[in-house]
Scaffold this motif. Structure first.
Motif, PDB file in Angstrom:
ATOM      1  N   GLN A 190       0.757  -1.002   0.046  1.00  0.00           N
ATOM      2  CA  GLN A 190       0.064   0.001   0.046  1.00  0.00           C
ATOM      3  C   GLN A 190       0.679   1.209  -0.008  1.00  0.00           C
ATOM      4  O   GLN A 190       1.906   1.407   0.602  1.00  0.00           O
ATOM      5  CB  GLN A 190      -0.904   0.036   1.362  1.00  0.00           C
ATOM      6  N   MET A 191       0.372   2.058  -0.861  1.00  0.00           N
ATOM      7  CA  MET A 191       1.231   3.543  -0.845  1.00  0.00           C
ATOM      8  C   MET A 191       0.195   4.661  -0.044  1.00  0.00           C
ATOM      9  O   MET A 191      -0.684   4.468  -0.042  1.00  0.00           O
ATOM     10  CB  MET A 191       1.413   3.869  -2.073  1.00  0.00           C
ATOM     11  N   ARG A 192       1.008   5.587   0.391  1.00  0.00           N
ATOM     12  CA  ARG A 192       0.420   6.883   1.060  1.00  0.00           C
ATOM     13  C   ARG A 192       1.025   8.038   0.568  1.00  0.00           C
ATOM     14  O   ARG A 192       2.040   8.060   0.201  1.00  0.00           O
ATOM     15  CB  ARG A 192       0.253   6.754   2.674  1.00  0.00           C
ATOM     16  N   ILE A 193       0.008   9.178   0.431  1.00  0.00           N
ATOM     17  CA  ILE A 193       0.640  10.281  -0.041  1.00  0.00           C
ATOM     18  C   ILE A 193       1.047  11.271   1.433  1.00  0.00           C
ATOM     19  O   ILE A 193       0.437  11.184   2.264  1.00  0.00           O
ATOM     20  CB  ILE A 193      -0.231  11.278  -0.816  1.00  0.00           C
ATOM     21  N   ARG A 194       2.279  11.680   1.278  1.00  0.00           N
ATOM     22  CA  ARG A 194       2.802  12.410   2.336  1.00  0.00           C
ATOM     23  C   ARG A 194       3.201  13.756   2.128  1.00  0.00           C
ATOM     24  O   ARG A 194       3.661  14.143   1.226  1.00  0.00           O
ATOM     25  CB  ARG A 194       3.943  11.717   2.835  1.00  0.00           C
ATOM     26  N   LYS A 195       2.760  14.961   3.044  1.00  0.00           N
ATOM     27  CA  LYS A 195       3.202  16.224   2.677  1.00  0.00           C
ATOM     28  C   LYS A 195       4.547  16.442   3.341  1.00  0.00           C
ATOM     29  O   LYS A 195       4.605  16.079   4.606  1.00  0.00           O
ATOM     30  CB  LYS A 195       2.230  17.064   3.256  1.00  0.00           C
ATOM     31  N   VAL A 196       5.387  17.124   2.478  1.00  0.00           N
ATOM     32  CA  VAL A 196       6.705  17.159   3.100  1.00  0.00           C
ATOM     33  C   VAL A 196       6.959  18.807   3.248  1.00  0.00           C
ATOM     34  O   VAL A 196       6.682  19.365   2.027  1.00  0.00           O
ATOM     35  CB  VAL A 196       7.819  16.527   2.247  1.00  0.00           C
ATOM     36  N   HIS A 197       7.459  19.288   4.138  1.00  0.00           N
ATOM     37  CA  HIS A 197       7.816  20.801   4.012  1.00  0.00           C
ATOM     38  C   HIS A 197       9.319  20.827   4.053  1.00  0.00           C
ATOM     39  O   HIS A 197      10.059  20.532   4.851  1.00  0.00           O
ATOM     40  CB  HIS A 197       7.437  21.400   5.575  1.00  0.00           C
ATOM     41  N   LEU A 198       9.526  21.538   2.836  1.00  0.00           N
ATOM     42  CA  LEU A 198      11.069  22.079   2.429  1.00  0.00           C
ATOM     43  C   LEU A 198      11.171  23.423   3.100  1.00  0.00           C
ATOM     44  O   LEU A 198      10.654  24.493   2.571  1.00  0.00           O
ATOM     45  CB  LEU A 198      11.149  22.020   0.982  1.00  0.00           C
ATOM     46  N   ASP A 199      11.936  23.298   4.119  1.00  0.00           N
ATOM     47  CA  ASP A 199      11.942  24.693   4.795  1.00  0.00           C
ATOM     48  C   ASP A 199      13.430  25.322   4.632  1.00  0.00           C
ATOM     49  O   ASP A 199      13.812  26.331   5.368  1.00  0.00           O
ATOM     50  CB  ASP A 199      11.762  24.711   6.094  1.00  0.00           C
ATOM     51  N   GLU A 200      14.157  24.948   3.588  1.00  0.00           N
ATOM     52  CA  GLU A 200      15.457  25.604   3.482  1.00  0.00           C
ATOM     53  C   GLU A 200      15.481  26.256   1.814  1.00  0.00           C
ATOM     54  O   GLU A 200      15.581  25.834   0.996  1.00  0.00           O
ATOM     55  CB  GLU A 200      16.589  24.723   3.339  1.00  0.00           C
ATOM     56  N   CYS A 201      14.784  27.553   1.582  1.00  0.00           N
ATOM     57  CA  CYS A 201      14.303  28.084   0.302  1.00  0.00           C
ATOM     58  C   CYS A 201      15.339  29.199   0.043  1.00  0.00           C
ATOM     59  O   CYS A 201      15.608  30.161   1.032  1.00  0.00           O
ATOM     60  CB  CYS A 201      13.101  28.272   0.083  1.00  0.00           C
ATOM     61  N   TYR A 202      15.818  29.299  -1.259  1.00  0.00           N
ATOM     62  CA  TYR A 202      16.714  30.415  -1.618  1.00  0.00           C
ATOM     63  C   TYR A 202      16.182  30.998  -3.098  1.00  0.00           C
ATOM     64  O   TYR A 202      15.681  30.223  -3.706  1.00  0.00           O
ATOM     65  CB  TYR A 202      17.994  29.784  -1.940  1.00  0.00           C
ATOM     66  N   ASP A 203      16.392  32.200  -3.289  1.00  0.00           N
ATOM     67  CA  ASP A 203      16.099  32.955  -4.410  1.00  0.00           C
ATOM     68  C   ASP A 203      16.938  32.505  -5.421  1.00  0.00           C
ATOM     69  O   ASP A 203      17.982  31.653  -5.206  1.00  0.00           O
ATOM     70  CB  ASP A 203      15.926  34.391  -4.136  1.00  0.00           C
ATOM     71  N   SER A 204      16.878  33.115  -6.800  1.00  0.00           N
ATOM     72  CA  SER A 204      17.935  32.802  -7.791  1.00  0.00           C
ATOM     73  C   SER A 204      19.175  33.195  -7.580  1.00  0.00           C
ATOM     74  O   SER A 204      20.249  32.866  -8.383  1.00  0.00           O
ATOM     75  CB  SER A 204      17.409  33.167  -9.073  1.00  0.00           C
ATOM     76  N   ASP A 205      19.385  34.199  -6.672  1.00  0.00           N
ATOM     77  CA  ASP A 205      20.590  34.674  -6.481  1.00  0.00           C
ATOM     78  C   ASP A 205      21.527  33.861  -5.000  1.00  0.00           C
ATOM     79  O   ASP A 205      22.636  34.243  -4.980  1.00  0.00           O
ATOM     80  CB  ASP A 205      20.504  36.309  -5.989  1.00  0.00           C
ATOM     81  N   GLY A 206      20.650  33.064  -4.624  1.00  0.00           N
ATOM     82  CA  GLY A 206      21.131  32.212  -3.525  1.00  0.00           C
ATOM     83  C   GLY A 206      20.900  32.529  -2.180  1.00  0.00           C
ATOM     84  O   GLY A 206      21.539  32.262  -1.316  1.00  0.00           O
ATOM     85  N   LYS A 207      20.163  33.776  -1.955  1.00  0.00           N
ATOM     86  CA  LYS A 207      19.813  34.480  -1.006  1.00  0.00           C
ATOM     87  C   LYS A 207      18.759  33.625  -0.134  1.00  0.00           C
ATOM     88  O   LYS A 207      17.741  33.231  -0.680  1.00  0.00           O
ATOM     89  CB  LYS A 207      19.459  36.105  -0.814  1.00  0.00           C
ATOM     90  N   ARG A 208      18.824  33.329   1.146  1.00  0.00           N
ATOM     91  CA  ARG A 208      17.838  32.576   2.044  1.00  0.00           C
ATOM     92  C   ARG A 208      16.658  33.567   2.170  1.00  0.00           C
ATOM     93  O   ARG A 208      16.574  34.541   2.419  1.00  0.00           O
ATOM     94  CB  ARG A 208      18.412  32.054   3.374  1.00  0.00           C
ATOM     95  N   LEU A 209      15.371  32.704   1.629  1.00  0.00           N
ATOM     96  CA  LEU A 209      13.923  33.063   1.924  1.00  0.00           C
ATOM     97  C   LEU A 209      13.498  32.999   3.243  1.00  0.00           C
ATOM     98  O   LEU A 209      13.779  32.101   3.797  1.00  0.00           O
ATOM     99  CB  LEU A 209      13.189  32.777   0.741  1.00  0.00           C
ATOM    100  N   THR A 210      12.755  33.864   3.583  1.00  0.00           N
ATOM    101  CA  THR A 210      11.927  33.767   4.996  1.00  0.00           C
ATOM    102  C   THR A 210      10.429  33.987   4.667  1.00  0.00           C
ATOM    103  O   THR A 210       9.991  34.210   3.689  1.00  0.00           O
ATOM    104  CB  THR A 210      12.206  34.919   5.749  1.00  0.00           C
TER     105      THR A 210
END
Length: 151
Positions: free
Chosen positions: A109-129
């Protein structure tokens, strides 16, 4: 001298039966070679759901295909792993001459899981908040595993 078709089958049937008996009782036991004190036909299946640590990288693109943001994270998910017992037996019924039973360690059996990616960066590599600093994705993972028909 030509024999009628039904006579040819009568001659071949005992010969084929003798070959199968010889293979089953003489040759096949020789194929089971001991491995670490066990024979292949007494191996115990150990298919199970096990944890796996993965790193996910997900890009968000605009309509032109340019990167808006890149989000990532490391998570533990389930995987199926282990051994299962497949068999191969001589058979006069099957065209190949063998009855094959192939089983693999697979998800039940498979389940769908929501995952939070919490390390996000813009196209210049700056961390987003704030809201832009997190991305939620959905992924499938096995909920249970067992030895099932391969395919």
């Amino acid at each position: 001298m030509h024999l009628p078709c039904n006579m040819v089958h009568r001659i071949h049937e005992p010969f084929i039966f003798a070959l199968l008996v010889m293979f089953t009782f003489i040759v096949s036991p020789l194929l089971c070679v001991p491995i670490e004190g066990k024979t292949l036909d007494t191996e115990i299946p150990n298919c199970a759901t096990l944890p796996l640590t993965i790193h996910i990288n997900k890009e968000e693109l605009d309509s032109a295909g340019n990167i808006i943001r890149n989000c990532e994270g490391t998570f533990t998910v389930n995987k199926c792993e282990g051994t299962c017992i497949s068999t191969l037996q001589p058979s006069v019924v099957h065209p190949s001459g063998f009855l094959k039973k192939c089983v693999c360690c697979r998800e039940t059996q498979m389940r769908i899981r929501k995952v939070h990616l919490d390390e996000c960066y813009d196209s210049d590599g700056k961390r987003l908040t704030n809201d832009r600093g997190t991305m939620i994705i959905r992924m499938k993972e096995p909920e249970g595993c067992d030895c099932l028909k391969c395919g």
